[in-house]
Design an enzyme around this catalytic site. Structure first.
Site, PDB file in Angstrom:
ATOM      1  N   PRO A  88       0.678  -1.064  -0.236  1.00  0.00           N
ATOM      2  CG  PRO A  88      -0.772  -1.500   1.716  1.00  0.00           C
ATOM      3  CD  PRO A  88       0.646  -2.042   1.191  1.00  0.00           C
ATOM      4  CD  GLU A 115      -1.430  -5.417  10.041  1.00  0.00           C
ATOM      5  OE1 GLU A 115      -1.582  -4.044   9.934  1.00  0.00           O
ATOM      6  OE2 GLU A 115      -2.616  -5.941   9.955  1.00  0.00           O
ATOM      7  CG  ASP A 168      -1.284   0.560 -31.888  1.00  0.00           C
ATOM      8  OD1 ASP A 168      -1.546   0.855 -30.648  1.00  0.00           O
ATOM      9  OD2 ASP A 168      -0.152  -0.074 -32.478  1.00  0.00           O
TER      10      ASP A 168
HETATM   11  C1  9D3 Z   1      -5.464  -2.921   7.698  1.00  0.00           C
HETATM   12  C2  9D3 Z   1      -4.115  -2.964   7.810  1.00  0.00           C
HETATM   13  N1  9D3 Z   1      -3.534  -1.796   7.355  1.00  0.00           N
HETATM   14  C3  9D3 Z   1      -3.235  -0.869   8.745  1.00  0.00           C
HETATM   15  C4  9D3 Z   1      -2.995   0.339   8.511  1.00  0.00           C
HETATM   16  C5  9D3 Z   1      -2.326  -2.002   6.716  1.00  0.00           C
HETATM   17  C6  9D3 Z   1      -2.410  -2.739   5.502  1.00  0.00           C
HETATM   18  C7  9D3 Z   1      -1.459  -4.067   5.500  1.00  0.00           C
HETATM   19  C8  9D3 Z   1      -1.477  -4.735   4.230  1.00  0.00           C
HETATM   20  C9  9D3 Z   1      -3.423  -2.738   4.590  1.00  0.00           C
HETATM   21  C10 9D3 Z   1      -3.249  -3.387   3.472  1.00  0.00           C
HETATM   22  C11 9D3 Z   1      -2.300  -4.582   3.638  1.00  0.00           C
HETATM   23  C12 9D3 Z   1      -2.637  -5.463   2.086  1.00  0.00           C
HETATM   24  N2  9D3 Z   1      -2.553  -4.930   0.882  1.00  0.00           N
HETATM   25  C13 9D3 Z   1      -1.444  -5.108   0.002  1.00  0.00           C
HETATM   26  O1  9D3 Z   1      -0.837  -6.107   0.232  1.00  0.00           O
HETATM   27  C14 9D3 Z   1      -1.642  -4.357  -1.192  1.00  0.00           C
HETATM   28  C15 9D3 Z   1      -2.310  -3.310  -1.575  1.00  0.00           C
HETATM   29  C16 9D3 Z   1      -3.233  -2.554  -1.051  1.00  0.00           C
HETATM   30  O2  9D3 Z   1      -3.876  -3.046   0.240  1.00  0.00           O
HETATM   31  N3  9D3 Z   1      -4.172  -1.584  -1.591  1.00  0.00           N
HETATM   32  C17 9D3 Z   1      -3.723  -1.288  -2.757  1.00  0.00           C
HETATM   33  N4  9D3 Z   1      -2.617  -1.516  -3.397  1.00  0.00           N
HETATM   34  C18 9D3 Z   1      -1.905  -2.831  -2.775  1.00  0.00           C
HETATM   35  S1  9D3 Z   1      -0.608  -3.649  -3.491  1.00  0.00           S
HETATM   36  C19 9D3 Z   1      -0.541  -4.608  -2.094  1.00  0.00           C
END
Ligand code: 9D3
Length: 237
Positions: A88, A115, A168
């Site tokens: 993210p 996480e 294209d």
């Molecule tokens: C609820 C957990 N979050 C706490 C602030 C952090 C979090 C950790 C892991 C949020 C999402 C994830 C898993 N997401 C991905 O691995 C991910 C992702 C995404 O969640 N949104 C947009 N692109 C991507 S690319 C990988």
């Protein structure tokens, strides 16, 4: 195009690739996707791939040794490939990034779960981080699949030749698409625009272009700044 995907859920990735255009591209050898599971690189009897975060807090973190083991196994098979983590926190993926990677010929995608990944793996093993946008997924697999799909479509002979040549020549890249209709001519009392039934192909092409321009201006005006517009387009807008 050759992809490596590091994932705790290889069945999820393989399942999604067993349908449609991508499945046929794989059968024909235009695209190859090789999954590597960090669990197969875990050293203990329980094949542990996660642990509690230092400093405390909720959730688990992907532990470095199995993750780096899987990345190195793929790097050995795809030595020229950039290694990109789906997180993210990454730069937002777009068509320009897809074009860049398609030109490269190989790419390793690292999908996270829990996480996230131990930061040392990102520092030591990863060339870049990419996100799909500002929303929360359960892990990187869906993002990796979106990237495999978008990049593969740019490989010659993955789509039908007719299709890519057509796109294209229209030169509509960078604009939203025009709306589409098909039979029946009247559905539940709703007809279709008369111009599309006229048989006047030049008029239809101009009309579609204007619908694309109007929709882009209404919904995504920022796209017009980078779109290739001719004098007729400018007059219309
Ligand atoms: C609820 C957990 N979050 C706490 C602030 C952090 C979090 C950790 C892991 C949020 C999402 C994830 C898993 N997401 C991905 O691995 C991910 C992702 C995404 O969640 N949104 C947009 N692109 C991507 S690319 C990988």
């Amino acid at each position: 195009m050759r992809f490596g995907v590091v994932t705790l859920f290889p069945e999820m990735v393989e399942g999604a690739l067993s349908h449609g255009v991508l499945s046929r591209a794989i059968e024909r050898g235009r695209v190859a996707v090789d999954c590597e599971n960090p669990r197969d690189h875990a050293a203990d009897a329980h094949r542990t791939v996660d642990d509690r975060p230092f400093g405390g807090g909720p959730g688990m973190v992907m532990t470095p040794a199995p993750l780096s083991g899987a990345i190195r196994a793929l790097r050995a098979r795809l030595p020229a490939a950039p290694v990109v983590a789906l997180t993210p926190q990454g730069r937002t993926f777009d068509q320009g990034v897809a074009r860049h990677w398609a030109a490269h010929g190989s790419l390793v995608l690292v999908a996270g779960r829990y996480e996230g990944m131990d930061e040392r793996v990102l520092e030591q093993e990863i060339d870049g981080e990419v996100s799909l946008g500002d929303f929360v997924l359960s892990g990187g697999e869906v993002a990796a699949l979106a990237i495999v799909d978008a990049v593969s479509r740019l490989v010659p002979e993955v789509l039908g030749d007719a299709r890519s040549a057509e796109e294209d020549s229209f030169g509509d890249e960078g604009l939203l698409d025009c709306p589409h209709w098909t039979r029946p001519e009247v559905w539940e009392g709703h007809g279709v625009p008369a111009v599309l039934l006229s048989g006047d192909h030049a008029r239809i092409a101009r009309w579609r272009r204007e619908r694309a321009l109007a929709r882009t201006r209404a919904r995504r005006p920022e796209l017009l700044e980078d779109a290739a517009l001719d004098a007729a387009d400018e007059r219309f807008l």
